[in-house]
Write a protein that holds these residues in place. Structure first.
Motif, mmCIF file in Angstrom:
data_model
loop_
_atom_site.group_PDB
_atom_site.id
_atom_site.type_symbol
_atom_site.label_atom_id
_atom_site.label_comp_id
_atom_site.label_asym_id
_atom_site.label_seq_id
_atom_site.Cartn_x
_atom_site.Cartn_y
_atom_site.Cartn_z
ATOM 1 N N VAL A 1 53.603 65.072 55.149
ATOM 2 C CA VAL A 1 53.255 65.817 53.928
ATOM 3 C C VAL A 1 52.422 67.047 54.283
ATOM 4 C CG1 VAL A 1 52.028 65.702 51.716
ATOM 5 C CG2 VAL A 1 53.389 63.756 52.491
ATOM 6 N N CYS A 2 51.475 66.898 55.218
ATOM 7 C CA CYS A 2 50.661 68.039 55.658
ATOM 8 C C CYS A 2 51.545 69.137 56.251
ATOM 9 C CB CYS A 2 49.627 67.592 56.687
ATOM 10 S SG CYS A 2 48.284 66.581 56.002
ATOM 11 N N ALA A 3 52.572 68.736 56.993
ATOM 12 C CA ALA A 3 53.486 69.705 57.601
ATOM 13 C C ALA A 3 54.284 70.457 56.530
ATOM 14 C CB ALA A 3 54.427 69.004 58.575
ATOM 15 N N VAL A 4 54.755 69.742 55.516
ATOM 16 C CA VAL A 4 55.495 70.382 54.420
ATOM 17 C C VAL A 4 54.617 71.415 53.718
ATOM 18 C CG1 VAL A 4 56.580 70.003 52.180
ATOM 19 C CG2 VAL A 4 57.052 68.432 54.071
ATOM 20 N N PHE A 5 53.355 71.048 53.466
ATOM 21 C CA PHE A 5 52.426 71.970 52.804
ATOM 22 C C PHE A 5 52.170 73.186 53.689
ATOM 23 C CE2 PHE A 5 48.220 73.506 51.490
ATOM 24 C CZ PHE A 5 48.383 73.585 50.120
ATOM 25 N N ALA A 6 51.974 72.954 54.983
ATOM 26 C CA ALA A 6 51.699 74.052 55.917
ATOM 27 C C ALA A 6 52.868 75.030 55.994
ATOM 28 C CB ALA A 6 51.400 73.488 57.304
ATOM 29 N N ARG B 1 54.310 75.014 63.292
ATOM 30 C CA ARG B 1 53.331 74.211 62.561
ATOM 31 C C ARG B 1 53.739 72.737 62.534
ATOM 32 N NH1 ARG B 1 51.442 78.204 57.537
ATOM 33 N NH2 ARG B 1 51.253 80.081 58.837
ATOM 34 N N GLY B 2 55.047 72.497 62.432
ATOM 35 C CA GLY B 2 55.521 71.119 62.474
ATOM 36 C C GLY B 2 55.193 70.456 63.803
ATOM 37 N N GLY B 3 55.362 71.215 64.903
ATOM 38 C CA GLY B 3 55.032 70.673 66.216
ATOM 39 C C GLY B 3 53.546 70.396 66.377
ATOM 40 N N LEU C 1 43.053 70.258 55.092
ATOM 41 C CA LEU C 1 43.523 70.375 56.474
ATOM 42 C C LEU C 1 44.077 71.770 56.728
ATOM 43 C CD1 LEU C 1 45.493 67.841 58.584
ATOM 44 C CD2 LEU C 1 46.367 70.156 58.385
ATOM 45 N N HIS C 2 44.749 72.330 55.726
ATOM 46 C CA HIS C 2 45.348 73.659 55.888
ATOM 47 C C HIS C 2 44.288 74.714 56.183
ATOM 48 C CE1 HIS C 2 48.824 76.323 55.451
ATOM 49 N NE2 HIS C 2 48.027 77.170 54.827
#
Length: 442
Positions: free
Chosen positions: A163-168, A350-352, A316-317
């Protein structure tokens, strides 16, 4: 455009030599936000879901006297150190939009690299802690409805990381948070108010069953108190003040100081309230995640935990944005948010970054240890040692003898504290590693 290295010349500012380090233009926005929006970025950072752990990680090891006095001192020292860094933002006729740019200008290329390394470690570990927090909040919701142990904490940490990755991927830079800061404030108020109300309710029901004694043997107390001191400074950590200040409109120093005063007055009240009330209600049995202590309607506890999860994704972002800015700037990622090239780059980069963070978080999900070690090895050097010494070096010819002595005392004191707190934090990790296996279901 990426940095190309140090030039072979120095400049003279205030009678002292300073280094001209070539730094890249940023791919992100600067000078676009009001001081009030920046104040909410800072307040969002300080009232994130970590506040639900401070009763257990700060107050329990320090007790009432040590905890209250320590928090007041840490607040004052942190405000002072942040103002020192804020006043150097336009030092030497240049605007230093990154912490490492400022350190490089004052000390040279080696300091540029060391500061970037410290900052990266600091923010990376903070983000790992956020992912652990988000996973813990999701697990708490699951346990409220199905306590069958089918879903383990590492699974929820993986979901949180995704979810954090999707937001980022969808929010390109810090200034783009905009309305999300308002959403974050509402979410913070939900879990803080729920935690306080239910803690008061529990505390009133059991007025004589609380123990406020600091637990453990003399040696154990010494290590836990030292580690808790690092947690005190972690509470007020940003480690990225120049990056946040880069987003504020002119006059940047005046506006940033206003934002800092807001953060360290009104912004601190919710955090102080939930921390003290939680410890008052449960004493030395307070957990490192306060919502695990409270009793109340299932739907209310579920709402608080979901709010903590969502707020953590937003927060986190903020702390990951220097890393995102570095990657976007190095590879020239500018333009529309959903341009295919930009979108694919953010998915990979960002996903990585978040995949690695999530893996480490699931592997060693010891939240209190993350806070202690982060505070010791990076927060204290960045926020206190470096801030005082940079200001001393930059303003050397304008400081009297007592002011110079004051800054040096701060440098020496916090250096010693950093070493002691690192030893204590590593001991905690060793102890926890013996008690829990990797990918533990805490």
């Amino acid at each position: 455009m990426s940095a190309t290295g140090a030039k072979n010349r120095t400049s003279n500012v205030n009678g002292a030599e300073h280094f001209d380090i070539e730094v890249p233009d940023t791919a992100h926005q600067i000078s676009s936000d009001s001081w009030f929006q920046v104040a909410f970025v800072l307040t969002t950072g300080i009232n994130n879901a970590y506040v639900l752990g401070y009763s257990g990680t700060v107050m329990v090891p320090l007790g009432w006297v040590g905890g209250v006095i320590g928090l007041i001192l840490a607040s004052a020292i942190s405000l002072y150190a942040n103002i020192l860094v804020a006043k150097l933002h336009e030092f030497g006729g240049k605007r230093h939009i990154r912490y490492r740019d400022l350190a490089g200008f004052i000390y040279g290329r080696k300091a540029y690299c060391v500061t970037w390394g410290l900052q990266y470690v600091n923010l990376f570990m903070i983000n790992c802690g956020f992912i652990i927090l988000a996973g813990s909040a999701l697990k708490a919701v699951y346990v409220l409805f199905r306590d069958d142990h089918t879903m383990k904490l590492p699974y929820f940490i993986a979901i949180a990381g995704f979810v954090c990755a999707v937001f980022a991927i969808g929010v390109p830079h810090l200034s783009a948070l905009g309305i999300w800061l308002g959403v974050s404030t509402i979410l913070s108020l939900i879990y803080i108010i729920v935690a306080m109300v239910l803690s008061v309710k529990d505390g009133v029901k059991t007025p004589h069953s609380r123990d406020y004694e600091i637990q453990g043997s003399s040696i154990s107390k010494l290590f836990t108190i030292t580690a808790a001191a690092a947690n005190l400074f972690f509470v007020f950590n940003t480690g990225m003040l120049p990056e946040i200040q880069a987003t504020v409109k002119q006059p940047v120093v005046k506006n940033m100081v206003k934002a800092l005063y807001f953060q360290f007055t009104l912004g601190l009240l919710p955090m102080y309230a939930v921390m003290f009330i939680g410890y008052w209600a449960y004493g030395s049995s307070t957990s490192t995640y306060l919502l695990n202590n409270v009793n109340g309607p299932v739907w209310v506890k579920a709402l608080a935990n979901i709010s903590a999860f969502l707020q953590t994704v937003i927060c986190l972002h903020i702390f990951a944005s220097p890393s995102y800015e570095y990657m976007d700037t190095k590879f020239g990622i500018k333009g529309g948010t959903f341009v295919l090239k930009n979108l694919l780059f953010r998915i990979m980069a960002r996903g990585g970054y978040l995949a690695v963070s999530t893996l480490l978080s699931a592997l060693l999900p010891f939240l209190g240890d993350f806070m202690s070690l982060t505070g010791a090895v990076s927060t204290i050097p960045l926020t206190f040692i470096l801030a005082n010494h940079m200001y001393y070096k930059a303003k050397n010819d304008k400081l009297n003898t007592m002011q110079k002595l004051w800054h040096w005392l701060n440098v020496v004191f916090f250096s010693l504290m950093s070493v002691a707190a690192t030893i204590a934090a590593l001991r905690l990790i060793v102890v926890d590693s013996k008690n829990f296996h990797v990918f533990a279901d805490l």
